[in-house]
Write a protein that holds these residues in place. Sequence first.
Motif, PDB file in Angstrom:
ATOM      1  N   ARG A  24       0.837  -1.207   0.000  1.00 20.86           N
ATOM      2  CA  ARG A  24       0.000   0.000   0.000  1.00 20.86           C
ATOM      3  C   ARG A  24       0.868   1.252   0.000  1.00 20.86           C
ATOM      4  O   ARG A  24       0.650   2.180  -0.781  1.00 20.86           O
ATOM      5  CB  ARG A  24      -0.927   0.004   1.209  1.00 20.86           C
ATOM      6  N   ARG A  25       1.870   1.278   0.861  1.00 24.59           N
ATOM      7  CA  ARG A  25       2.735   2.455   0.950  1.00 24.59           C
ATOM      8  C   ARG A  25       3.539   2.661  -0.326  1.00 24.59           C
ATOM      9  O   ARG A  25       3.737   3.797  -0.767  1.00 24.59           O
ATOM     10  CB  ARG A  25       3.669   2.341   2.154  1.00 24.59           C
ATOM     11  N   ASP A  27       2.618   1.677  -3.344  1.00 19.32           N
ATOM     12  CA  ASP A  27       1.668   2.080  -4.380  1.00 19.32           C
ATOM     13  C   ASP A  27       1.252   3.536  -4.231  1.00 19.32           C
ATOM     14  O   ASP A  27       1.155   4.269  -5.217  1.00 19.32           O
ATOM     15  CB  ASP A  27       0.447   1.162  -4.335  1.00 19.32           C
ATOM     16  N   GLU A  28       1.021   3.974  -3.001  1.00 12.55           N
ATOM     17  CA  GLU A  28       0.518   5.331  -2.770  1.00 12.55           C
ATOM     18  C   GLU A  28       1.605   6.397  -2.717  1.00 12.55           C
ATOM     19  O   GLU A  28       1.344   7.547  -3.058  1.00 12.55           O
ATOM     20  CB  GLU A  28      -0.290   5.368  -1.482  1.00 12.55           C
ATOM     21  N   GLY A  29       2.801   6.034  -2.287  1.00 13.18           N
ATOM     22  CA  GLY A  29       3.842   7.045  -2.126  1.00 13.18           C
ATOM     23  C   GLY A  29       4.999   6.928  -3.088  1.00 13.18           C
ATOM     24  O   GLY A  29       5.460   7.916  -3.665  1.00 13.18           O
ATOM     25  N   ASN A  79       8.783   6.820   5.290  1.00 19.14           N
ATOM     26  CA  ASN A  79       7.542   6.058   5.126  1.00 19.14           C
ATOM     27  C   ASN A  79       7.715   4.549   5.035  1.00 19.14           C
ATOM     28  O   ASN A  79       6.814   3.816   5.404  1.00 19.14           O
ATOM     29  CB  ASN A  79       6.796   6.539   3.879  1.00 19.14           C
TER      30      ASN A  79
END
Length: 99
Positions: A24-25, A27-29, A79
């Motif tokens: 998730r991290r 993909d999003e960041g 992150n």
Amino acid sequence: MSRSAKYTMVGRYEGMTDPAEAGRRVDEGFVPLLRQVPGFVAYYWVDAEHGVMLSTSVFEDQAGADELVKRAADLVRDNLAPLLPNPPQVTAGHVVAAG
């Protein structure tokens, strides 16, 4: 080197305890950051299971890969580092054959 030559970086991350959150991290960041790097071609983040994740980054040339390393340092530290208990094993080089 031919005009279509590419440069690839492959990372192996061991000891991952939450691959879904890492995905998730990334993909999003991380993926949006990658798309801004000149010469970016493709990126894959793979759950190889048993606590191992693999990343493959493809660029038009080594300059794109070098630029990613510069731009990503803060993002990774802030992150992703809590999810990456061990330093990655990174291998990089010029693509000499592709299918």
